[in-house]
Design an enzyme around this catalytic site. Sequence first.
Site, PDB file in Angstrom:
ATOM      1  N   ALA A   6       0.696  -1.291   0.025  1.00  0.00           N
ATOM      2  CA  ALA A   6       0.016  -0.029  -0.058  1.00  0.00           C
ATOM      3  C   ALA A   6       0.896   1.315  -0.053  1.00  0.00           C
ATOM      4  O   ALA A   6       1.704   1.736   1.012  1.00  0.00           O
ATOM      5  CB  ALA A   6      -1.122  -0.078   1.253  1.00  0.00           C
ATOM      6  N   SER A   8       1.310   5.104   0.006  1.00  0.00           N
ATOM      7  CA  SER A   8       0.362   6.452   0.196  1.00  0.00           C
ATOM      8  C   SER A   8       0.974   7.344  -0.535  1.00  0.00           C
ATOM      9  O   SER A   8       0.332   8.520  -0.767  1.00  0.00           O
ATOM     10  CB  SER A   8       0.342   6.490   1.720  1.00  0.00           C
ATOM     11  OG  SER A   8       1.625   6.878   2.221  1.00  0.00           O
ATOM     12  N   GLY A   9       2.376   7.502  -0.939  1.00  0.00           N
ATOM     13  CA  GLY A   9       3.211   8.632  -1.340  1.00  0.00           C
ATOM     14  C   GLY A   9       3.971   9.205  -0.405  1.00  0.00           C
ATOM     15  O   GLY A   9       4.400  10.211  -0.518  1.00  0.00           O
ATOM     16  N   GLY A  10       3.989   8.593   0.888  1.00  0.00           N
ATOM     17  CA  GLY A  10       4.911   9.020   1.932  1.00  0.00           C
ATOM     18  C   GLY A  10       6.156   8.085   2.080  1.00  0.00           C
ATOM     19  O   GLY A  10       6.123   7.000   1.469  1.00  0.00           O
ATOM     20  N   VAL A  11       7.097   8.499   3.027  1.00  0.00           N
ATOM     21  CA  VAL A  11       8.340   7.714   2.897  1.00  0.00           C
ATOM     22  C   VAL A  11       8.208   6.378   3.862  1.00  0.00           C
ATOM     23  O   VAL A  11       8.775   5.510   3.308  1.00  0.00           O
ATOM     24  CB  VAL A  11       9.517   8.427   3.692  1.00  0.00           C
ATOM     25  CG1 VAL A  11       9.007   8.970   5.141  1.00  0.00           C
ATOM     26  CG2 VAL A  11      10.804   7.977   3.545  1.00  0.00           C
ATOM     27  N   ASP A  12       7.317   6.297   4.362  1.00  0.00           N
ATOM     28  CA  ASP A  12       7.129   4.967   5.398  1.00  0.00           C
ATOM     29  C   ASP A  12       6.769   3.840   4.444  1.00  0.00           C
ATOM     30  O   ASP A  12       7.141   2.694   4.303  1.00  0.00           O
ATOM     31  CB  ASP A  12       6.194   5.157   6.620  1.00  0.00           C
ATOM     32  CG  ASP A  12       6.858   6.067   7.630  1.00  0.00           C
ATOM     33  OD1 ASP A  12       7.958   6.003   8.015  1.00  0.00           O
ATOM     34  OD2 ASP A  12       6.078   7.020   8.171  1.00  0.00           O
ATOM     35  N   SER A  13       5.703   4.160   3.801  1.00  0.00           N
ATOM     36  CA  SER A  13       4.967   3.109   2.749  1.00  0.00           C
ATOM     37  C   SER A  13       6.185   2.828   1.738  1.00  0.00           C
ATOM     38  O   SER A  13       6.105   1.536   1.156  1.00  0.00           O
ATOM     39  CB  SER A  13       3.763   3.693   2.305  1.00  0.00           C
ATOM     40  OG  SER A  13       3.817   4.777   1.639  1.00  0.00           O
ATOM     41  N   CYS A  96     -10.875   4.536   8.903  1.00  0.00           N
ATOM     42  CA  CYS A  96     -10.206   4.604   7.586  1.00  0.00           C
ATOM     43  C   CYS A  96      -9.345   3.132   7.776  1.00  0.00           C
ATOM     44  O   CYS A  96      -9.517   2.282   6.660  1.00  0.00           O
ATOM     45  CB  CYS A  96      -9.348   5.712   7.147  1.00  0.00           C
ATOM     46  SG  CYS A  96      -8.587   5.514   5.466  1.00  0.00           S
ATOM     47  N   GLY A 120       3.117   0.857   5.500  1.00  0.00           N
ATOM     48  CA  GLY A 120       3.875   1.808   6.122  1.00  0.00           C
ATOM     49  C   GLY A 120       3.876   2.100   7.668  1.00  0.00           C
ATOM     50  O   GLY A 120       4.302   3.194   7.985  1.00  0.00           O
ATOM     51  N   CYS A 193      -7.404  14.357   5.650  1.00  0.00           N
ATOM     52  CA  CYS A 193      -7.333  14.400   4.408  1.00  0.00           C
ATOM     53  C   CYS A 193      -8.638  15.077   3.697  1.00  0.00           C
ATOM     54  O   CYS A 193      -8.381  15.626   2.803  1.00  0.00           O
ATOM     55  CB  CYS A 193      -7.176  13.049   3.638  1.00  0.00           C
ATOM     56  SG  CYS A 193      -8.525  11.810   3.853  1.00  0.00           S
TER      57      CYS A 193
END
Length: 343
Positions: A6, A8-13, A96, A120, A193
């Site tokens: 998954a 998300s567009g973040g660093v963790d994922s 969510c 993430g 969001c």
Amino acid sequence: MRVLAALSGGVDSSVAAAIALEQGHDVVGATLKLWGGSQDSGCCSVGDVEDARRVAQQLGIVHHVFNFTDDFEARVVSPYVTAHATGRTPNPCIECNRHLKFDRLLVRARQLGFDAVATGHHARRRPAPGGGWRLLRGVDGAKDQSYVLYPLGQGPLGRVLLPVGEITKSEVRARAAALGLRTAAKPESQDTCFITTGGGREAFLGDRIPLHPGRMVDRDGADLGPVRAIELLTVGQRRGLGSSGSRRYALAVDVEAATVTVGGADDLLVDRLALSEPTWVSGRPPAPGAAVEVQSSAHGRPTPGRWVGGEEVVLAAPRRRPAPGQAVVLYAGDEVLGGGTAR
């Protein structure tokens, strides 16, 4: 193992997907399109989808976008609005996770033939004695996200990988930088969001429900003045309630009567909490009388307590009452036992 990451567009994922690749899994990336309205912050924005696509390209994996906007509206946004309309304070991120990321996405992954979903989140899972899975805090206590994952039961935990829960946030960024990922230095998303920074919660709710003026009253019912919109108030709130030489806090919000009862900070202290609809990671509640640690915000300090059975926990010392609608999560050390919603 076939893994749907998954993204998300973040660093963790991004790093979670990279670690799954390093572990030898067959990885495909997927980003969820959840909100179709105005958006300038939070996860899953148009920019985040593009970042996720580019990360997948950098990692050499296929990338999909799944449109779950109808589910998000039904399971997250509408309940959020309804909660405020009835004087409760919801946590949309938990809903969510409960309904979209660890339900709808897992169903889609199974339909497409994937064995597991990697996310993430900063949390860990471990085999439980005798079988099944335990859910634990992430290694990085400052970034731990186990609180928002408390609804996960054995079914979802058996099909989820949480790679970054085993490392610190600084290590996540270092790995992303070493891989040259475009998200390595990307700031974290902290906002809901579907709430824009320009309009805020008032504008969002005002477009969906009537906002009614109300009155402040003290514990004896004496009128202390007006409030702009009763639906925007939350138990524990101080801002916007005036002072009269002393700090006022919202003690109770009655939307039907259009009143908010106010008092001092000590009036918010309680020595027991009642939970509605508790769920348990193992599928079973703690034994009556079991020692637990009680946490009522994502990064709040846990309070020692005792589970007395039914739907109630007794606290070892008085603490500030959480707003009705907020999650109350019970731990045993680093292990998430489960939780429910504050009444």
